[in-house]
Design an enzyme around this catalytic site. Structure first.
Site, PDB file in Angstrom:
ATOM      1  N   CYS A 358       0.846  -1.199   0.000  1.00 53.54           N
ATOM      2  CA  CYS A 358       0.000   0.000   0.000  1.00 53.54           C
ATOM      3  C   CYS A 358       0.874   1.239   0.000  1.00 53.54           C
ATOM      4  O   CYS A 358       1.421   1.617   1.040  1.00 53.54           O
ATOM      5  CB  CYS A 358      -0.898  -0.044   1.246  1.00 53.54           C
ATOM      6  SG  CYS A 358      -1.915   1.402   1.442  1.00 53.54           S
ATOM      7  N   CYS A 361      -0.389   4.067   2.122  1.00 50.41           N
ATOM      8  CA  CYS A 361      -0.137   3.906   3.559  1.00 50.41           C
ATOM      9  C   CYS A 361       1.336   4.164   3.890  1.00 50.41           C
ATOM     10  O   CYS A 361       1.656   4.907   4.798  1.00 50.41           O
ATOM     11  CB  CYS A 361      -0.477   2.488   4.019  1.00 50.41           C
ATOM     12  SG  CYS A 361      -2.033   1.856   3.405  1.00 50.41           S
ATOM     13  N   ASP A 362       2.237   3.520   3.144  1.00 54.08           N
ATOM     14  CA  ASP A 362       3.653   3.493   3.561  1.00 54.08           C
ATOM     15  C   ASP A 362       4.581   4.319   2.674  1.00 54.08           C
ATOM     16  O   ASP A 362       5.756   4.488   3.021  1.00 54.08           O
ATOM     17  CB  ASP A 362       4.149   2.033   3.567  1.00 54.08           C
ATOM     18  CG  ASP A 362       3.305   1.162   4.482  1.00 54.08           C
ATOM     19  OD1 ASP A 362       2.833   1.694   5.504  1.00 54.08           O
ATOM     20  OD2 ASP A 362       3.106  -0.025   4.188  1.00 54.08           O
TER      21      ASP A 362
HETATM   22  C1  FAD Z   1      -0.759  -5.118   5.747  1.00 56.40           C
HETATM   23  C2  FAD Z   1      -1.812  -4.079   5.436  1.00 56.40           C
HETATM   24  C3  FAD Z   1      -1.566  -2.762   5.778  1.00 56.40           C
HETATM   25  C4  FAD Z   1      -2.533  -1.800   5.506  1.00 56.40           C
HETATM   26  N1  FAD Z   1      -2.276  -0.518   5.891  1.00 56.40           N
HETATM   27  C5  FAD Z   1      -3.238   0.406   5.718  1.00 56.40           C
HETATM   28  C6  FAD Z   1      -3.024   1.748   6.193  1.00 56.40           C
HETATM   29  O1  FAD Z   1      -1.990   2.060   6.776  1.00 56.40           O
HETATM   30  N2  FAD Z   1      -4.018   2.647   5.968  1.00 56.40           N
HETATM   31  C7  FAD Z   1      -5.186   2.341   5.312  1.00 56.40           C
HETATM   32  O2  FAD Z   1      -6.049   3.194   5.169  1.00 56.40           O
HETATM   33  N3  FAD Z   1      -5.393   1.079   4.860  1.00 56.40           N
HETATM   34  C8  FAD Z   1      -4.464   0.118   5.043  1.00 56.40           C
HETATM   35  N4  FAD Z   1      -4.683  -1.150   4.594  1.00 56.40           N
HETATM   36  C9  FAD Z   1      -5.951  -1.449   3.873  1.00 56.40           C
HETATM   37  C10 FAD Z   1      -7.145  -1.548   4.838  1.00 56.40           C
HETATM   38  O3  FAD Z   1      -6.799  -2.315   5.954  1.00 56.40           O
HETATM   39  C11 FAD Z   1      -8.347  -2.155   4.124  1.00 56.40           C
HETATM   40  O4  FAD Z   1      -8.656  -1.348   3.016  1.00 56.40           O
HETATM   41  C12 FAD Z   1      -9.568  -2.224   5.028  1.00 56.40           C
HETATM   42  O5  FAD Z   1      -9.311  -3.022   6.152  1.00 56.40           O
HETATM   43  C13 FAD Z   1     -10.776  -2.806   4.293  1.00 56.40           C
HETATM   44  O6  FAD Z   1     -11.833  -2.937   5.192  1.00 56.40           O
HETATM   45  P1  FAD Z   1     -13.048  -3.938   4.932  1.00 56.40           P
HETATM   46  O7  FAD Z   1     -13.907  -3.848   6.148  1.00 56.40           O
HETATM   47  O8  FAD Z   1     -13.640  -3.675   3.624  1.00 56.40           O
HETATM   48  O9  FAD Z   1     -12.404  -5.394   4.808  1.00 56.40           O
HETATM   49  P2  FAD Z   1     -11.448  -6.236   5.751  1.00 56.40           P
HETATM   50  O10 FAD Z   1     -10.640  -5.381   6.617  1.00 56.40           O
HETATM   51  O11 FAD Z   1     -10.760  -7.179   4.828  1.00 56.40           O
HETATM   52  O12 FAD Z   1     -12.480  -7.055   6.651  1.00 56.40           O
HETATM   53  C14 FAD Z   1     -13.336  -8.026   6.109  1.00 56.40           C
HETATM   54  C15 FAD Z   1     -13.685  -9.026   7.179  1.00 56.40           C
HETATM   55  O13 FAD Z   1     -14.705  -9.914   6.695  1.00 56.40           O
HETATM   56  C16 FAD Z   1     -14.497 -11.181   7.267  1.00 56.40           C
HETATM   57  N5  FAD Z   1     -15.209 -12.206   6.474  1.00 56.40           N
HETATM   58  C17 FAD Z   1     -14.984 -12.571   5.186  1.00 56.40           C
HETATM   59  N6  FAD Z   1     -15.844 -13.539   4.817  1.00 56.40           N
HETATM   60  C18 FAD Z   1     -16.631 -13.805   5.888  1.00 56.40           C
HETATM   61  C19 FAD Z   1     -17.694 -14.734   6.139  1.00 56.40           C
HETATM   62  N7  FAD Z   1     -18.143 -15.569   5.194  1.00 56.40           N
HETATM   63  N8  FAD Z   1     -18.264 -14.763   7.358  1.00 56.40           N
HETATM   64  C20 FAD Z   1     -17.832 -13.909   8.341  1.00 56.40           C
HETATM   65  N9  FAD Z   1     -16.825 -13.018   8.155  1.00 56.40           N
HETATM   66  C21 FAD Z   1     -16.234 -12.955   6.946  1.00 56.40           C
HETATM   67  C22 FAD Z   1     -12.994 -11.335   7.211  1.00 56.40           C
HETATM   68  O14 FAD Z   1     -12.543 -12.322   8.126  1.00 56.40           O
HETATM   69  C23 FAD Z   1     -12.513  -9.935   7.545  1.00 56.40           C
HETATM   70  O15 FAD Z   1     -12.225  -9.788   8.918  1.00 56.40           O
HETATM   71  C24 FAD Z   1      -3.752  -2.151   4.854  1.00 56.40           C
HETATM   72  C25 FAD Z   1      -3.992  -3.488   4.504  1.00 56.40           C
HETATM   73  C26 FAD Z   1      -3.040  -4.444   4.806  1.00 56.40           C
HETATM   74  C27 FAD Z   1      -3.304  -5.877   4.454  1.00 56.40           C
END
Ligand code: FAD
Length: 531
Positions: A358, A361-362
């Site tokens: 990302c 982010c970094d």
């Molecule tokens: C290493 C890393 C560093 C990052 N750093 C940053 C940063 O510094 N700043 C920033 O803004 N963004 C950052 N991001 C991106 C950011 O974390 C994501 O964009 C954000 O978390 C997305 O949110 P979300 O809720 O859409 O999905 P997610 O965070 O992916 O959450 C989805 C959840 O759904 C759950 N799930 C899936 N299927 C099912 C099911 N069938 N039943 C029940 N639960 C289920 C999963 O287990 C998961 O916990 C980073 C990502 C990563 C991987």
């Protein structure tokens, strides 16, 4: 002792006798002390147990030197050590119960004498999951008012599961060398199997959870047994999109639940440091998750460790999870996405140490330094432009001979003189603690070269979590994300938000989209768009 002091002592003995009244079983206490070693504490321990021994005949005291065979049998190495009822428990007290520790000693007598842990229902649910041995060390001091609470938690655990849980209550004044070894300068401090699991005193359930998970827990979510739950909205996914949707939906008056199959917080839980969430200049991902979850719990019921396996989209919709059924009027798919890995040596080890997925982010960390972006699609080119813009000396590395990104982006790349290495594959990422160089392979000339860089940004795409969406017939975009129009999918009553729905993959955008989706759901419930 003057008369007044004698009266005070008799009064204290009466009070303590009342507290110990209900004790049914004998409490054998063995004192191990070595003359010449910690004599002050040994004498204090002796006086304390004798004082309690005068109050109740249930306390059976025996005293031994540290070189006695029983000391070896029960692994007693420190003077003084009190061993409580070793036929039933594995509870050792290293030191003397002075000051605040007197309260802990009283609790120990009550629990051991009654052979009852007195744990509450929620703690019992947690502790019954522990199936591996735990040796607890809790460091306490005579002057610490918070220590009795934490020591009581540890005592309850050791009394509840004597076959698996052993306990050492360690007074830091009597055992400075142990306190130093474990850096226990502030008390209470609790270790399990030599891993720090708690700093400070915790509510009982949180301690049991920390003991189960073997790391400090800050949020406790009570378990729910019901097999069928009626609600207005089921949110699938406990990442920022799902949690924020929960807050907004509940505040709009919708009864909402969040179901999370893995770790609450989604991708944020695995992010070491977040630096771009408004209002929080720099925060650990796990801490941000705790803040979000604690906030969401004010409004929604969260079902952690529960996977949604299927959805029957009739009215009402039925959501089938690994543990129960939900009957609901709407469903929000906030299942997230995972970035693709290069799968080369060094990638995993140096992730967070120069390897990143990302640039938003970094990227700023590498301003003025050399970095590569791996990829050739829209995200990789956009990230290269972003990095160039913030002053990173960036090179794009792409495995084929043409970029897949839109023309306008490619033109922009060329205008900015951003170097591109075509037909080039990263074979290894090297560096001792941080990224130092990459091993590159030209798949046309078969040449191998190295490039010194401080960072490798990997932008080779995402795998959205859409297996459930596919199963229930939701339409997907060409890139594989859930297709939607203002968060509405092709199935009435089913919505989507966050990374799984495409767009920018950021915490703030996922949270924002979760909030918008919840408000859309609320509006549709008042005025269904499909009728
Ligand atoms: C290493 C890393 C560093 C990052 N750093 C940053 C940063 O510094 N700043 C920033 O803004 N963004 C950052 N991001 C991106 C950011 O974390 C994501 O964009 C954000 O978390 C997305 O949110 P979300 O809720 O859409 O999905 P997610 O965070 O992916 O959450 C989805 C959840 O759904 C759950 N799930 C899936 N299927 C099912 C099911 N069938 N039943 C029940 N639960 C289920 C999963 O287990 C998961 O916990 C980073 C990502 C990563 C991987």
């Amino acid at each position: 002792m003057n008369q007044e002091e004698e009266i005070q002592i008799q009064e204290a003995q009466r009070e303590i006798a009342k507290l110990l009244e209900g004790i049914k079983n004998d409490i054998p206490i063995f004192l191990f002390a070595q003359p010449g070693k910690n004599d002050v504490f040994s004498d204090a321990a002796r006086q304390a147990i004798r004082f309690f021994g005068q109050i109740t005949d249930k306390i059976v005291i025996r005293e031994f030197n540290l070189d006695h065979e029983l000391a070896a049998k029960w692994n007693v190495e420190h003077s003084p050590t009190l061993v409580f009822d070793p036929d039933h428990y594995n509870i050792h007290w290293l030191g003397a119960p002075l000051g605040e520790e007197g309260r802990i000693f009283m609790e120990a007598l009550i629990l051991i004498g009654s052979q009852q842990s007195n744990l509450n229902e929620q703690s019992l649910q947690v502790i019954k999951k522990i199936d591996q041995p735990r040796n607890i060390k809790v460091f306490v001091s005579a002057t610490c008012p918070y220590c009795p609470q934490q020591a009581l938690n540890t005592l309850k655990a050791a009394v509840e599961k004597p076959d698996l849980i052993s306990l050492e209550i360690i007074d830091i004044q009597a055992n400075p060398e142990l306190a130093n070894k474990y850096s226990a300068q502030s008390v209470p401090q609790t270790y399990a199997n030599d891993i720090l699991i708690a700093q400070g005193a915790q509510p009982e359930e949180l301690f049991m959870l920390s003991l189960d998970k073997m790391e400090q827990q800050t949020v406790f979510i009570p378990e729910i047994d019901e097999q069928e739950v009626e609600t207005d909205l089921v949110i699938i996914g406990g990442g920022p999109a799902g949690l924020s949707a929960g807050i907004y939906a509940a505040r709009s008056g919708l009864k909402s639940v969040v179901v999370e199959k893995g770790v609450l917080g989604g991708q944020v839980a695995t992010t070491p440091v977040v630096e771009n969430y408004p209002g929080l200049k720099q925060i650990g991902g796990k801490t941000l998750v705790d803040i979000m979850v604690t906030h969401a719990l004010e409004y929604v019921q969260i079902f952690p460790g529960e996977e949604v396996m299927g959805i029957d989209p009739e009215d009402p919709i039925t959501v089938h999870t690994s543990r129960r059924k939900f009957h609901t009027r709407a469903v929000l798919m906030a299942t997230g996405a995972t970035h693709r890995n290069l799968k080369v040596p060094g990638e995993l080890r140096l992730s967070g140490h120069g390897v990143s997925y990302c640039s938003t982010c970094d990227g700023p960390i590498f301003k003025g330094r050399k970095a590569i972006i791996v990829g050739g699609g829209n995200s990789a080119v956009t990230e290269a432009l972003h990095m160039h813009n913030i002053g990173v000396d960036v090179t794009l590395v792409h495995k084929s001979d043409a970029l897949k990104a839109q023309d306008v982006l490619v033109k922009n790349l060329i205008q900015n003189n951003i170097p591109i290495l075509f037909n080039t594959e990263v074979k290894e990422i090297k560096g001792k603690h941080n990224v130092e160089e990459v091993l590159l392979y030209n798949n046309k000339t078969e040449e191998i070269s190295t490039l010194a860089v401080s960072a490798v940004f990997i932008a080779i795409g995402y795998d959205p979590a859409v297996s459930l969406a596919r199963k229930i017939g939701l339409e997907l975009t060409e890139e594989g994300f859930i297709k939607h129009d203002q968060y509405r999918t092709n199935i009435p009553g089913i919505y989507t938000a966050g990374d799984v729905s495409g767009g920018y993959k950021q915490i703030v955008t996922a949270a924002g989209h979760g909030a918008e989706a919840a408000l859309t759901i609320f509006e549709d419930m008042i005025n269904p768009y499909w009728t």
